[in-house]
Design a protein around this motif. Structure first.
Motif, PDB file in Angstrom:
ATOM      1  N   GLY A   1       0.856  -1.187   0.000  1.00 24.23           N
ATOM      2  CA  GLY A   1       0.000   0.000   0.000  1.00 24.23           C
ATOM      3  C   GLY A   1       0.890   1.234   0.000  1.00 24.23           C
ATOM      4  N   ASN A   2       0.776   2.044   1.053  1.00 25.81           N
ATOM      5  CA  ASN A   2       1.648   3.214   1.147  1.00 25.81           C
ATOM      6  C   ASN A   2       2.733   3.027   2.211  1.00 25.81           C
ATOM      7  OD1 ASN A   2       0.076   3.307   3.401  1.00 25.81           O
ATOM      8  ND2 ASN A   2      -0.439   5.474   3.254  1.00 25.81           N
ATOM      9  N   GLN A   3       2.914   1.784   2.661  1.00 27.26           N
ATOM     10  CA  GLN A   3       3.918   1.496   3.682  1.00 27.26           C
ATOM     11  C   GLN A   3       5.106   0.772   3.077  1.00 27.26           C
ATOM     12  OE1 GLN A   3       2.112  -0.643   6.870  1.00 27.26           O
ATOM     13  NE2 GLN A   3       0.568   0.927   7.266  1.00 27.26           N
TER      14      GLN A   3
END
Length: 105
Positions: A33-35
């Protein structure tokens, strides 16, 4: 491990890790995801590839072993072209006599 944990482990800034990710210069990472996450095995492999026996760059034995051990994605040829430098030179006579004449008045 997280970017913060890896930065603390190596005592470097998180910005350095971010820059390495954009340049493909650091350890392999996962993007979920955004991690961003780093696997311990990838961090340890990167550390193993970074081992050096000396800081001397022209030692042939070190070159042969370290270049072989570093994964190919970490070796990048320098393709940057140096930027031209413009130097402005003053041409023609200087008006120093005019200044000296005014100072004498």
């Amino acid at each position: 491990m997280t970017q913060t944990e890896l930065a603390e482990r190596w005592r470097i800034s998180e910005a350095t890790l971010e820059r390495w990710r954009t340049e493909s210069a650091g350890p392999l990472f996962l993007k979920l995801g955004n991690q961003v996450r780093y696997r311990l095995q990838d961090v340890e492999a990167f550390e193993e590839a970074a081992l050096r026996g000396t800081t001397k760059a022209d030692d042939d034995s070190v070159k042969a072993t370290t270049v072989h051990r570093i994964p190919s994605r970490h070796i990048q040829a320098s393709t940057t072209v140096p930027r031209p430098i413009t130097i402005w030179l003053r041409t023609g006579p200087r008006n120093t006599r005019l200044r000296a004449a005014r100072a004498m008045r």
